[in-house]
Design a protein around this motif. Sequence first.
Motif, PDB file in Angstrom:
ATOM      1  N   HIS A 133      68.566  37.697  46.922  1.00 20.46           N
ATOM      2  CA  HIS A 133      69.939  37.201  47.053  1.00 20.46           C
ATOM      3  C   HIS A 133      70.844  38.231  47.751  1.00 20.46           C
ATOM      4  N   LEU A 134      70.476  39.518  47.650  1.00 15.39           N
ATOM      5  CA  LEU A 134      71.254  40.556  48.359  1.00 15.39           C
ATOM      6  C   LEU A 134      70.832  40.646  49.822  1.00 15.39           C
ATOM      7  N   LEU A 135      69.520  40.526  50.045  1.00 16.62           N
ATOM      8  CA  LEU A 135      69.040  40.618  51.440  1.00 16.62           C
ATOM      9  C   LEU A 135      69.585  39.458  52.272  1.00 16.62           C
ATOM     10  N   MET A 136      69.859  38.317  51.591  1.00 14.39           N
ATOM     11  CA  MET A 136      70.378  37.152  52.327  1.00 14.39           C
ATOM     12  C   MET A 136      71.774  37.405  52.899  1.00 14.39           C
ATOM     13  N   VAL A 137      72.549  38.315  52.283  1.00 15.52           N
ATOM     14  CA  VAL A 137      73.895  38.578  52.826  1.00 15.52           C
ATOM     15  C   VAL A 137      73.913  39.823  53.721  1.00 15.52           C
ATOM     16  N   ALA A 138      72.724  40.409  53.958  1.00 16.89           N
ATOM     17  CA  ALA A 138      72.680  41.657  54.737  1.00 16.89           C
ATOM     18  C   ALA A 138      72.665  41.374  56.237  1.00 16.89           C
ATOM     19  N   ASP A 139      73.377  42.210  56.992  1.00 15.71           N
ATOM     20  CA  ASP A 139      73.313  42.130  58.452  1.00 15.71           C
ATOM     21  C   ASP A 139      72.108  42.893  58.969  1.00 15.71           C
ATOM     22  N   LYS A 140      71.676  43.926  58.212  1.00 10.52           N
ATOM     23  CA  LYS A 140      70.491  44.678  58.613  1.00 10.52           C
ATOM     24  C   LYS A 140      69.719  45.070  57.354  1.00 10.52           C
ATOM     25  N   VAL A 141      68.408  44.816  57.378  1.00 12.82           N
ATOM     26  CA  VAL A 141      67.527  45.219  56.279  1.00 12.82           C
ATOM     27  C   VAL A 141      66.582  46.271  56.838  1.00 12.82           C
ATOM     28  N   GLY A 142      66.424  47.384  56.136  1.00  6.69           N
ATOM     29  CA  GLY A 142      65.483  48.384  56.638  1.00  6.69           C
ATOM     30  C   GLY A 142      65.376  49.585  55.735  1.00  6.69           C
ATOM     31  N   SER A 143      64.446  50.457  56.096  1.00  8.69           N
ATOM     32  CA  SER A 143      64.245  51.710  55.358  1.00  8.69           C
ATOM     33  C   SER A 143      65.493  52.579  55.526  1.00  8.69           C
ATOM     34  N   THR A 144      65.574  53.652  54.778  1.00  7.15           N
ATOM     35  CA  THR A 144      66.734  54.536  54.889  1.00  7.15           C
ATOM     36  C   THR A 144      66.927  55.005  56.337  1.00  7.15           C
ATOM     37  N   ALA A 145      65.829  55.379  57.000  1.00 12.78           N
ATOM     38  CA  ALA A 145      65.944  55.866  58.380  1.00 12.78           C
ATOM     39  C   ALA A 145      66.400  54.747  59.315  1.00 12.78           C
ATOM     40  N   VAL A 146      65.900  53.535  59.095  1.00 13.21           N
ATOM     41  CA  VAL A 146      66.283  52.395  59.946  1.00 13.21           C
ATOM     42  C   VAL A 146      67.773  52.085  59.760  1.00 13.21           C
ATOM     43  N   LEU A 147      68.252  52.124  58.512  1.00 13.71           N
ATOM     44  CA  LEU A 147      69.670  51.820  58.258  1.00 13.71           C
ATOM     45  C   LEU A 147      70.569  52.885  58.893  1.00 13.71           C
ATOM     46  N   LEU A 148      70.146  54.134  58.801  1.00  9.34           N
ATOM     47  CA  LEU A 148      70.927  55.225  59.402  1.00  9.34           C
ATOM     48  C   LEU A 148      71.001  55.036  60.916  1.00  9.34           C
ATOM     49  N   ASP A 149      69.864  54.772  61.513  1.00 10.79           N
ATOM     50  CA  ASP A 149      69.793  54.586  62.952  1.00 10.79           C
ATOM     51  C   ASP A 149      70.667  53.395  63.396  1.00 10.79           C
ATOM     52  N   TYR A 150      70.618  52.322  62.599  1.00  7.92           N
ATOM     53  CA  TYR A 150      71.405  51.130  62.917  1.00  7.92           C
ATOM     54  C   TYR A 150      72.903  51.459  62.874  1.00  7.92           C
ATOM     55  N   ALA A 151      73.313  52.204  61.839  1.00 11.06           N
ATOM     56  CA  ALA A 151      74.740  52.555  61.700  1.00 11.06           C
ATOM     57  C   ALA A 151      75.193  53.408  62.881  1.00 11.06           C
ATOM     58  N   VAL A 152      74.336  54.335  63.308  1.00 12.56           N
ATOM     59  CA  VAL A 152      74.689  55.220  64.426  1.00 12.56           C
ATOM     60  C   VAL A 152      74.871  54.395  65.710  1.00 12.56           C
ATOM     61  N   ASN A 153      73.972  53.449  65.937  1.00 13.84           N
ATOM     62  CA  ASN A 153      73.970  52.745  67.231  1.00 13.84           C
ATOM     63  C   ASN A 153      74.808  51.470  67.260  1.00 13.84           C
ATOM     64  N   SER A 154      75.274  51.011  66.096  1.00 14.43           N
ATOM     65  CA  SER A 154      76.047  49.774  66.065  1.00 14.43           C
ATOM     66  C   SER A 154      77.478  50.029  66.539  1.00 14.43           C
TER      67      SER A 154
END
Length: 333
Positions: A228-249
């Motif tokens: 139910h939480l993943l359904m509202v997420a814009d990005k799902v990923g490992s800690t490194a993936v989330l960090l990378d996404y935040a940097v590049n978004s």
Amino acid sequence: MNVENRPGGAPAPEACREEIKATQSSAADMARDILRLKKEKDAVILAHYYQRPEIQDLADYIGDSLALARIATTLPNKVIVLCGVHFMGETAKILCPDKTVIVPDTSAGCSLADSCPAPEFEAFIKEHPGYTVISYVNTSAAVKALTDVVVTSGNARKIVESFPADEKIIFGPDRNLGNYINSVTGRSMLLWDGACHVHEQFSLEKIVALKKEHPEALVLAHPECPKHLLMVADKVGSTAVLLDYAVNSPAREFIVATESGILHKMRQACPDKTFIPAPPNDSTCACNECSFMKLNTLSKLLESLRTLSPQVEVDAAIIDRARRPIERMLSLS
Ligand code: 13P
Ligand code: SF4
């Protein structure tokens, strides 16, 4: 607490200011001693993103569990100090059995790894002959020894997809990560019923309320969170993936549904962006911490370098069997 950041902006009383100064200087002394001992003992410090900020700032390498396992195999140092939880230390020891591997507080466990005791997992596997066993890295060495291939949240999808579509697969121990991988790959892996107490605790209601206050904020979630939480997420990923996404978004605001330690690196990497920790159900708390990860402190790190203990030990027979599925993961990812 930083003097400038006191709630309400009120100046700290004199006694309080003195205490803050003393704490800051003893932290600086400890940091200096850690760096000196690290050289003297030919040690390298690896830290997970969930570690305390002061430990992350001293580490030679910071990463998610996949990166830490990878880096461990490439280092020339005699001693690896793994600032993370016990299974991360075990993974480094399995990959580098001739090195001294230390976790500053070896009682730093993991509720997810604990939700999958090896004897019960073995019985589950025996009940399902003909299944390939895929285990998340958040498991004991004994569970890894029962496994065909290990995965992390950073490579689980890729590794599951490397098997034929009709492969019969047991996936353990995280039911949330397993359900997520089933949903994105269309597989129907048989799941062990385990979970992480930190990622199960996030409050959907509070995240929705935060989204109303910050309509432009993107929600970042670790796949250990329930569906139910993943359904509202814009990005799902490992800690490194989330960090990378935040940097590049291009987005400026993020609501982060994983352990709050990752916010330190996110804020360092993107000082002009706003990171809001997703709150847990427990109303007394504004962010969600893994108490196991936080067991490692600067003073324990210093003591561990002084004494070269506590060391992570893994039975040689278990190392023999657990090494192959970890190396298979590294070659597949
Ligand atoms: P990562 O593999 O994303 O580093 O996560 C490890 C972990 O323990 C998550 O709770
Ligand atoms: Fe284990 Fe959860 Fe802590 Fe990660 S956050 S180390 S899965 S208890």
